[in-house]
Design a protein around this motif. Structure first.
Motif, PDB file in Angstrom:
ATOM      1  N   TYR A   1       0.839  -1.203   0.000  1.00 21.55           N
ATOM      2  CA  TYR A   1       0.000   0.000   0.000  1.00 21.55           C
ATOM      3  C   TYR A   1       0.872   1.250   0.000  1.00 21.55           C
ATOM      4  CZ  TYR A   1      -3.933  -3.012   1.125  1.00 21.55           C
ATOM      5  OH  TYR A   1      -4.904  -3.980   1.072  1.00 21.55           O
ATOM      6  N   LYS A   2       0.441   2.244  -0.771  1.00 29.43           N
ATOM      7  CA  LYS A   2       1.180   3.513  -0.782  1.00 29.43           C
ATOM      8  C   LYS A   2       0.701   4.411   0.345  1.00 29.43           C
ATOM      9  CE  LYS A   2       2.642   4.320  -5.546  1.00 29.43           C
ATOM     10  NZ  LYS A   2       2.387   5.101  -6.769  1.00 29.43           N
ATOM     11  N   ILE A   3       1.640   5.000   1.062  1.00 29.96           N
ATOM     12  CA  ILE A   3       1.281   5.996   2.078  1.00 29.96           C
ATOM     13  C   ILE A   3       1.622   7.365   1.492  1.00 29.96           C
ATOM     14  CG2 ILE A   3       1.739   6.854   4.405  1.00 29.96           C
ATOM     15  CD1 ILE A   3       2.575   4.007   5.171  1.00 29.96           C
TER      16      ILE A   3
ATOM     17  N   SER B   1      -0.978  15.186   6.156  1.00 26.35           N
ATOM     18  CA  SER B   1      -0.944  16.549   6.670  1.00 26.35           C
ATOM     19  C   SER B   1       0.499  16.967   6.784  1.00 26.35           C
ATOM     20  CB  SER B   1      -1.576  16.616   8.050  1.00 26.35           C
ATOM     21  OG  SER B   1      -1.213  17.843   8.647  1.00 26.35           O
ATOM     22  N   ASN B   2       0.823  18.153   6.256  1.00 24.20           N
ATOM     23  CA  ASN B   2       2.207  18.568   6.376  1.00 24.20           C
ATOM     24  C   ASN B   2       2.471  19.216   7.730  1.00 24.20           C
ATOM     25  OD1 ASN B   2       1.077  21.019   6.054  1.00 24.20           O
ATOM     26  ND2 ASN B   2       2.076  21.511   4.112  1.00 24.20           N
ATOM     27  N   LEU B   3       1.491  19.148   8.637  1.00 24.98           N
ATOM     28  CA  LEU B   3       1.732  19.626   9.995  1.00 24.98           C
ATOM     29  C   LEU B   3       2.446  18.550  10.804  1.00 24.98           C
ATOM     30  CD1 LEU B   3      -1.717  21.287  10.696  1.00 24.98           C
ATOM     31  CD2 LEU B   3       0.422  22.416  10.085  1.00 24.98           C
ATOM     32  N   LEU B   4       2.298  17.303  10.405  1.00 27.77           N
ATOM     33  CA  LEU B   4       2.977  16.195  11.093  1.00 27.77           C
ATOM     34  C   LEU B   4       4.358  15.993  10.475  1.00 27.77           C
ATOM     35  CD1 LEU B   4       0.114  13.510  11.116  1.00 27.77           C
ATOM     36  CD2 LEU B   4       0.844  14.928  13.032  1.00 27.77           C
ATOM     37  N   SER B   5       5.287  15.451  11.269  1.00 27.67           N
ATOM     38  CA  SER B   5       6.603  15.120  10.705  1.00 27.67           C
ATOM     39  C   SER B   5       6.416  13.969   9.718  1.00 27.67           C
ATOM     40  CB  SER B   5       7.549  14.699  11.826  1.00 27.67           C
ATOM     41  OG  SER B   5       7.163  13.423  12.308  1.00 27.67           O
ATOM     42  N   ILE B   6       7.420  13.768   8.864  1.00 29.51           N
ATOM     43  CA  ILE B   6       7.325  12.672   7.898  1.00 29.51           C
ATOM     44  C   ILE B   6       7.196  11.325   8.625  1.00 29.51           C
ATOM     45  CG2 ILE B   6       8.634  11.426   6.113  1.00 29.51           C
ATOM     46  CD1 ILE B   6       7.431  14.025   5.138  1.00 29.51           C
ATOM     47  N   GLU B   7       7.993  11.153   9.675  1.00 30.14           N
ATOM     48  CA  GLU B   7       7.921   9.887  10.422  1.00 30.14           C
ATOM     49  C   GLU B   7       6.511   9.664  10.969  1.00 30.14           C
ATOM     50  OE1 GLU B   7      10.321  12.110  10.809  1.00 30.14           O
ATOM     51  OE2 GLU B   7      12.262  11.171  11.176  1.00 30.14           O
ATOM     52  N   GLU B   8       5.901  10.749  11.491  1.00 32.28           N
ATOM     53  CA  GLU B   8       4.541  10.612  12.051  1.00 32.28           C
ATOM     54  C   GLU B   8       3.518  10.319  10.958  1.00 32.28           C
ATOM     55  OE1 GLU B   8       4.440  13.460  15.996  1.00 32.28           O
ATOM     56  OE2 GLU B   8       4.649  14.387  14.030  1.00 32.28           O
ATOM     57  N   GLN B   9       3.701  10.960   9.802  1.00 34.45           N
ATOM     58  CA  GLN B   9       2.769  10.694   8.690  1.00 34.45           C
ATOM     59  C   GLN B   9       2.853   9.229   8.267  1.00 34.45           C
ATOM     60  OE1 GLN B   9       2.585  13.540   5.363  1.00 34.45           O
ATOM     61  NE2 GLN B   9       3.721  14.981   6.620  1.00 34.45           N
ATOM     62  N   VAL B  10       4.086   8.703   8.202  1.00 31.75           N
ATOM     63  CA  VAL B  10       4.251   7.289   7.810  1.00 31.75           C
ATOM     64  C   VAL B  10       3.601   6.383   8.852  1.00 31.75           C
ATOM     65  CG1 VAL B  10       5.911   5.425   7.393  1.00 31.75           C
ATOM     66  CG2 VAL B  10       6.357   7.701   6.477  1.00 31.75           C
ATOM     67  N   LYS B  11       3.860   6.683  10.140  1.00 36.78           N
ATOM     68  CA  LYS B  11       3.332   5.845  11.219  1.00 36.78           C
ATOM     69  C   LYS B  11       1.798   5.856  11.196  1.00 36.78           C
ATOM     70  CE  LYS B  11       3.951   5.365  16.224  1.00 36.78           C
ATOM     71  NZ  LYS B  11       2.774   5.964  16.836  1.00 36.78           N
ATOM     72  N   THR B  12       1.228   7.061  11.085  1.00 33.41           N
ATOM     73  CA  THR B  12      -0.235   7.173  11.061  1.00 33.41           C
ATOM     74  C   THR B  12      -0.816   6.460   9.847  1.00 33.41           C
ATOM     75  OG1 THR B  12       0.089   9.357  11.975  1.00 33.41           O
ATOM     76  CG2 THR B  12      -2.122   8.872  11.210  1.00 33.41           C
ATOM     77  N   GLY B  13      -0.186   6.667   8.680  1.00 35.69           N
ATOM     78  CA  GLY B  13      -0.665   6.035   7.446  1.00 35.69           C
ATOM     79  C   GLY B  13      -0.615   4.516   7.560  1.00 35.69           C
ATOM     80  N   ALA B  14       0.499   3.996   8.083  1.00 37.55           N
ATOM     81  CA  ALA B  14       0.654   2.535   8.198  1.00 37.55           C
ATOM     82  C   ALA B  14      -0.379   1.966   9.168  1.00 37.55           C
ATOM     83  CB  ALA B  14       2.072   2.192   8.654  1.00 37.55           C
TER      84      ALA B  14
ATOM     85  N   TYR C   1      13.614  12.203   2.444  1.00 38.12           N
ATOM     86  CA  TYR C   1      13.391  10.852   1.921  1.00 38.12           C
ATOM     87  C   TYR C   1      13.761   9.798   2.976  1.00 38.12           C
ATOM     88  CZ  TYR C   1      13.321  13.210  -2.682  1.00 38.12           C
ATOM     89  OH  TYR C   1      13.044  14.037  -3.732  1.00 38.12           O
ATOM     90  N   LYS C   2      14.912  10.034   3.625  1.00 35.90           N
ATOM     91  CA  LYS C   2      15.363   9.014   4.593  1.00 35.90           C
ATOM     92  C   LYS C   2      14.415   8.924   5.789  1.00 35.90           C
ATOM     93  CE  LYS C   2      19.907   8.267   2.878  1.00 35.90           C
ATOM     94  NZ  LYS C   2      21.347   8.467   2.928  1.00 35.90           N
ATOM     95  N   ALA C   3      13.820  10.052   6.162  1.00 41.35           N
ATOM     96  CA  ALA C   3      12.851  10.030   7.272  1.00 41.35           C
ATOM     97  C   ALA C   3      11.654   9.139   6.922  1.00 41.35           C
ATOM     98  CB  ALA C   3      12.373  11.448   7.576  1.00 41.35           C
ATOM     99  N   SER C   4      11.335   9.067   5.640  1.00 37.71           N
ATOM    100  CA  SER C   4      10.155   8.278   5.240  1.00 37.71           C
ATOM    101  C   SER C   4      10.463   6.782   5.230  1.00 37.71           C
ATOM    102  CB  SER C   4       9.684   8.698   3.846  1.00 37.71           C
ATOM    103  OG  SER C   4      10.547   8.182   2.852  1.00 37.71           O
ATOM    104  N   LEU C   5      11.748   6.440   5.343  1.00 29.97           N
ATOM    105  CA  LEU C   5      12.132   5.031   5.194  1.00 29.97           C
ATOM    106  C   LEU C   5      12.448   4.357   6.527  1.00 29.97           C
ATOM    107  CD1 LEU C   5      14.441   5.603   2.082  1.00 29.97           C
ATOM    108  CD2 LEU C   5      12.112   4.683   2.070  1.00 29.97           C
ATOM    109  N   THR C   6      12.242   5.083   7.637  1.00 25.56           N
ATOM    110  CA  THR C   6      12.638   4.525   8.934  1.00 25.56           C
ATOM    111  C   THR C   6      11.653   3.459   9.445  1.00 25.56           C
ATOM    112  OG1 THR C   6      11.538   6.371   9.998  1.00 25.56           O
ATOM    113  CG2 THR C   6      13.919   6.579   9.717  1.00 25.56           C
ATOM    114  N   HIS C   7      10.410   3.519   9.006  1.00 23.75           N
ATOM    115  CA  HIS C   7       9.406   2.539   9.451  1.00 23.75           C
ATOM    116  C   HIS C   7       9.802   1.148   8.941  1.00 23.75           C
ATOM    117  CE1 HIS C   7       5.587   0.468   9.901  1.00 23.75           C
ATOM    118  NE2 HIS C   7       5.170   1.467  10.658  1.00 23.75           N
ATOM    119  N   PRO C   8       9.753   0.125   9.802  1.00 25.01           N
ATOM    120  CA  PRO C   8      10.254  -1.198   9.390  1.00 25.01           C
ATOM    121  C   PRO C   8       9.471  -1.850   8.248  1.00 25.01           C
ATOM    122  CG  PRO C   8       9.152  -1.306  11.545  1.00 25.01           C
ATOM    123  CD  PRO C   8       9.294   0.144  11.204  1.00 25.01           C
ATOM    124  N   ASP C   9       8.218  -1.450   8.029  1.00 24.09           N
ATOM    125  CA  ASP C   9       7.431  -2.114   6.980  1.00 24.09           C
ATOM    126  C   ASP C   9       7.443  -1.373   5.643  1.00 24.09           C
ATOM    127  OD1 ASP C   9       6.760  -4.125   8.763  1.00 24.09           O
ATOM    128  OD2 ASP C   9       5.114  -2.931   9.587  1.00 24.09           O
TER     129      ASP C   9
END
Ligand code: SF4
Length: 308
Positions: A26-28, A62-75, A108-116
């Motif tokens: 799935y794309k986040i 939302s660009n109010l959240l950090s990239i890491e938070e957006q990935v976590k919430t999306g996942a 870009y690297k911030a978006s890749l920290t999530h293990p999945d």
């Protein structure tokens, strides 16, 4: 059976990913607060005539959240809703290479920290890449399944001028060749219904086939609230394709594309409250089913008219 062990008569990207990763991917969609040179005054302030000021076609969290938070919430959301296990980080809103390379690297690297996360996809304009940026993306692609998606829309400069794209087909060609020289998967976004003849639209398909493009995303032109196109439509200066015309044109387009080209999208994203016209575009599943039926009726498939 046709593509990816399914009965789909085109090389659907989601099925391709499922085969490749052994699970649905799935794309986040992410919003890193990028801008666009075609809106910030560098090229123009008006933007493409169909762009609604949210980077067009974007659904970022939302660009109010950090990239890491957006990935976590999306996942988390996708896991709950679809039992999703694998994801691609998708930078969709605006022009996602339009910052200095050191900032891009952090984003870009911030978006890749999530293990999945298994991959990365970056939507951008062909005039916003250079060697440094492509080298960065190419380095990432050694560890993650990576794509660049370029807004092409049409190979015809007269059309690009009409939609105030602020660049020419030649810009796309140069970016494409450079991107391929770095070994990065490349997808071209195309819009049908830009008041071109049928032959002109097919010339875009034939050119992409000649380039052996890795992926194509096809959109139907639509007018959203607060766009120049919406004003033109309300002033009766332009009209849109009917659903039937679109389905015929998409099937013709697919017939010219190489079988190996993955198809990232064929229909709109569902009914948005900002949609003004054409209203049929809001029924995404209907439209996809009709495309399947038409290919079946023709006993045809993607690549049917492709000549290597
Ligand atoms: S390039 Fe994209 S973000 Fe920029 S004006 Fe066009 S549609 Fe909008």
């Amino acid at each position: 059976m046709f593509f990816n062990n399914t009965d789909k008569r085109y090389n659907q990207f989601s099925a391709y990913l499922k085969n490749k990763f052994g699970a649905k991917v799935y794309k986040i969609t992410l919003d890193a607060g990028f801008s666009c040179p075609n809106r910030d005054g560098t090229i123009s302030t008006g933007g493409c005539i169909f762009c609604d000021g949210s980077g067009s076609f974007s659904q970022a969290h939302s660009n109010l959240l950090s990239i890491e938070e957006q990935v976590k919430t999306g996942a988390e959301t996708l896991s709950k809703r679809f039992k999703a296990e694998k994801f691609m980080a998708y930078f969709q809103a605006y022009t996602n290479t339009y910052k200095p390379v050191n900032e891009l690297e952090k984003i870009y690297k911030a978006s890749l920290t999530h293990p999945d996360i298994v991959g990365l996809s970056i939507g951008t304009r062909p005039d916003c890449v250079d060697d440094e940026k492509l080298k960065l993306i190419s380095d990432i692609s050694k560890d993650y399944y990576t794509w660049i998606e370029y807004g092409l829309q049409s190979i015809h400069d007269k059309t690009l001028k009409k939609i105030n794209r602020g660049e020419t087909f030649d810009t796309f060609l140069r970016a494409y060749e450079k991107t391929k020289s770095y070994g990065i998967n490349t997808c071209a976004h195309v819009i049908l219904g830009l008041w071109e003849t049928h032959d002109e639209m097919m010339q875009t398909a034939q050119k992409l086939a000649e380039l052996e493009i890795d992926g194509v995303k096809i959109h139907m032109l639509c007018a959203l609230e607060n766009t120049k196109l919406a004003k033109m439509y309300k002033n009766k200066e332009v009209d849109f394709m009917s659903e039937d015309e679109y389905i015929q044109t998409v099937c013709d387009f697919l017939e010219y594309l190489p079988p190996k080209t993955t198809i990232h999208r064929l229909a709109g994203n569902g009914l948005k409250k900002e949609l003004i016209a054409p209203r049929w575009i809001g029924k995404k599943l209907d439209c996809l089913n009709k495309i399947d039926k038409e290919l079946l009726r023709r006993n045809s498939h993607q690549g049917y008219k492709y000549k290597p």
